[in-house]
Design an enzyme around this catalytic site. Structure first.
Site, PDB file in Angstrom:
ATOM      1  N   ASP A 251       0.816  -1.202   0.000  1.00  0.00           N
ATOM      2  CA  ASP A 251       0.000   0.000   0.000  1.00  0.00           C
ATOM      3  C   ASP A 251       0.857   1.262   0.000  1.00  0.00           C
ATOM      4  O   ASP A 251       1.855   1.356   0.732  1.00  0.00           O
ATOM      5  CB  ASP A 251      -0.902  -0.017   1.245  1.00  0.00           C
ATOM      6  CG  ASP A 251      -1.795   1.187   1.353  1.00  0.00           C
ATOM      7  OD1 ASP A 251      -2.779   1.266   0.594  1.00  0.00           O
ATOM      8  OD2 ASP A 251      -1.514   2.063   2.196  1.00  0.00           O
ATOM      9  N   GLU A 313       1.086  -0.468  -5.000  1.00  0.00           N
ATOM     10  CA  GLU A 313       0.148   0.619  -5.233  1.00  0.00           C
ATOM     11  C   GLU A 313       0.965   1.894  -5.341  1.00  0.00           C
ATOM     12  O   GLU A 313       1.425   2.436  -4.345  1.00  0.00           O
ATOM     13  CB  GLU A 313      -0.858   0.748  -4.087  1.00  0.00           C
ATOM     14  CG  GLU A 313      -1.888   1.826  -4.370  1.00  0.00           C
ATOM     15  CD  GLU A 313      -2.574   2.357  -3.125  1.00  0.00           C
ATOM     16  OE1 GLU A 313      -3.728   2.811  -3.250  1.00  0.00           O
ATOM     17  OE2 GLU A 313      -1.970   2.340  -2.052  1.00  0.00           O
TER      18      GLU A 313
END
Length: 598
Positions: A251, A313
């Site tokens: 993330d 990401e």
């Protein structure tokens, strides 16, 4: 979603897909083509040809997938109970959004303990059972790894903020104020902004310093320049690898480092949805040191067998920056999420052609990774059909985007519920908003609740998601007609469209491993050729991005194809099943055509 759909195909393909949907095979029928069928993704997994190049990845938002204890929130046992459905859909790996202990300010992305399971989702034993059951079905489990920040309720941060001389003080980003106002109020160190609005600096009155948070105030950023932090976070990876997971979606990886000299970010014209000046996150995003840490993460997962994967990401601004994520020696991330493609939030054929061609020919020669929906984006059904009111045309657009996702060379990532045509159900009143982004930005920014509503399984209470009288988010209003139970027996449903595309991707040699060549038969059509292996047919894909019929003309000879398009494999334009395929053809509005070409 109740309208009659024309998901027709050639007679041969129709019969094959019907048999597959029933989950059985006529004895001997498959043997005739077995020599042409690539090995299953779960059987072929070598260092030179790893599973993640061919597998289909499915994101599960655990709060919304399946509730088994009646509290209105999905749980781990719920995921386990639906593994057979996931297998039948054709999924090779599930990426599960965070299930760690958390105050749930950002619904799991504010982590209090990286090596435990939040009790609302179950126990570690439940998780171990899930991984075992998934493995027995050849489904891999990918965890969400959130390295940029912790919760402010993390034991690490509680120690860090306890005093300036605490051993963990330097585990986070602390700075003195730039100064004080005339009335004694502290001034933040610089103009850096939180992604979710307002200053990225939060004053801590007890220790008289600011801490930095790129996201919510309750998500203080870790200091990745501290070797102790690096070691602790690498140990987190090892902990879950030892539990049997097969990789991580990393993330917000581009936000790991900030400028140590605290330069102000450049100010741009206008205001954002939160009323702040627009800024370029020049000094808090995508610093070179990020790649050092990606290499360290890769080293850790490479210690384990089975070709585990890292998915990043990182919304990079162009293909050159995206390519850096692979690493100079392909020693960083195997699958960087391509936000360039995912964020074309319109049916713009020239833009899609350009970006698809760029990523296919990326400088690192890395495996592309596409997605058109996740827990931070409006649903596919809505995002690409703005201004389209006809439900049948909306359905065609959704099918078209599914075809693009599943017939390109890229590794595809699906989002739960897209396969049945779930819609975005955005709250209409601020009092109903659960996402802090929507609470802060209302009404310009209404948050992400709309794409996170519970999975629609059947026509029973709460769409079969939960027996609770109240679910954490309300079930979408169309669940009586848009659900797995209704769509499963309907050959022309969205669900069976996805199933056929996934199966075609698995069994067709050209879609399984062929190169991808962008074509331009018409400005309004996205088209490409997946080249078949020597002696095998290629696959031609054509997607009409417009609301008008489009004529397609291909120079098959120039493409090295002597026979041209010889058979329709899948389409939602009935005329293409019987028309001569070697001449110019007309593709209906928003229609999909997938053909065998020789």
């Amino acid at each position: 979603m109740n309208e009659k759909r024309f998901l027709t195909s050639s007679i041969t393909n129709h019969l094959l897909c019907t048999v597959l949907a029933l989950g059985s095979l006529i004895p001997g029928a498959w043997a005739q083509t077995a020599t042409q069928v690539p090995p299953a993704v779960d059987q072929k997994n070598t260092a030179s040809d790893p599973w993640w190049k061919h597998g289909v990845i499915y994101e599960i938002y655990p709060r919304s997938f399946q509730d088994t204890d009646g509290d209105g929130i999905g749980d781990i046992k719920g995921i386990t109970s639906r593994l057979d459905y996931i297998k039948q859909l054709g999924i090779d790996a599930i990426w599960i959004s965070p299930m760690y202990p958390s105050p749930q300010i950002d619904f799991g992305y504010d982590i209090a303990d990286y090596t435990a399971i939040d009790p609302q989702y179950g126990t570690m034993a439940d998780f171990e059972h899930l991984t075992a059951e998934a493995k027995s079905r050849n489904i891999r489990v990918i965890m969400d790894y959130v390295p940029n920040h912790t919760s402010d309720q993390s034991a690490w941060f509680k120690e860090s903020r306890s005093s300036r001389d605490n051993p963990k003080r330097d585990w986070y980003i602390w700075h003195d104020p730039k100064g004080f106002t005339a009335d004694g109020k502290p001034i933040p160190p610089n103009n850096w902004q939180s992604w979710f609005g307002h200053s990225a600096w939060e004053w801590d009155a007890s220790t008289k310093q600011y801490y930095y948070h790129h996201f919510y105030v309750q998500q203080p950023d870790l200091n990745w320049r501290n070797p102790e932090v690096v070691k602790a976070m690498m140990d987190v990876l090892r902990f879950w690898m030892n539990k049997g997971v097969n990789g991580f979606r990393v993330d917000a990886v581009s936000r790991l480092f900030e400028d140590p000299n605290l330069h102000d970010d450049p100010i741009q014209p206008g205001l954002n949805a939160f009323g702040d000046p627009n800024i370029q996150h020049k000094y808090t995003d995508n610093l070179p040191e990020v790649h050092d840490m990606l290499r360290e993460m890769r080293k850790v997962i490479d210690e384990y067998p089975g070709n585990p994967v890292l998915i990043s990401e990182a919304d990079e601004p162009n293909i050159f920056e995206l390519s850096k994520m692979y690493g100079k020696n392909n020693d960083e991330v195997q699958l960087p999420m391509d936000f360039q493609v995912a964020d074309v939030n319109e049916l713009n054929a020239p833009k899609f052609r350009q970006l698809l061609d760029e990523v296919e020919n990326n400088p690192a020669h890395g495996q592309p990774y596409f997605f058109f929906g996740n827990h931070d984006q409006d649903r596919i059904w809505d995002r690409y059909s703005i201004g389209v009111n006809d439900p049948a045309m909306k359905a065609r657009i959704a099918r078209m985007m599914a075809a693009l996702l599943l017939t390109s060379r890229a590794t595809p990532q699906m989002y739960y519920g897209d396969e049945i045509g779930m819609i975005t159900s955005t709250p209409t009143r601020i009092e109903d908003v659960r996402d802090p982004e929507g609470i802060t930005g209302w009404p310009k920014q209404k948050g992400r609740d709309g794409e996170r509503t519970p999975m629609q399984w059947d026509t029973s209470k709460n769409a079969g998601f939960s027996t609770s009288n109240t679910t954490w988010l309300p079930v979408a209003s169309d669940y009586k007609t848009v659900n797995v139970a209704v769509e499963t027996p309907d050959h022309e449903s969205m669900l069976n469209w996805y199933k056929r595309l996934i199966e075609l991707r698995r069994i067709n040699p050209a879609l399984y491993e062929g190169n991808m060549q962008m074509l331009n038969p018409n400005e309004n059509v996205v088209s490409y050729l997946r080249k078949g292996p020597a002696g095998q047919p290629s696959v031609l894909v054509a997607l009409n991005f417009s609301d008008k019929p489009q004529t397609l003309k291909y120079d098959f000879t120039a493409l090295g194809l002597s026979k041209g398009a010889t058979k329709t494999l899948e389409t939602d334009d009935p005329s293409l099943n019987h028309a001569p395929l070697t001449k110019s053809i007309t593709l209906a509005p928003y229609a999909t055509w997938i053909a065998e070409a020789q």
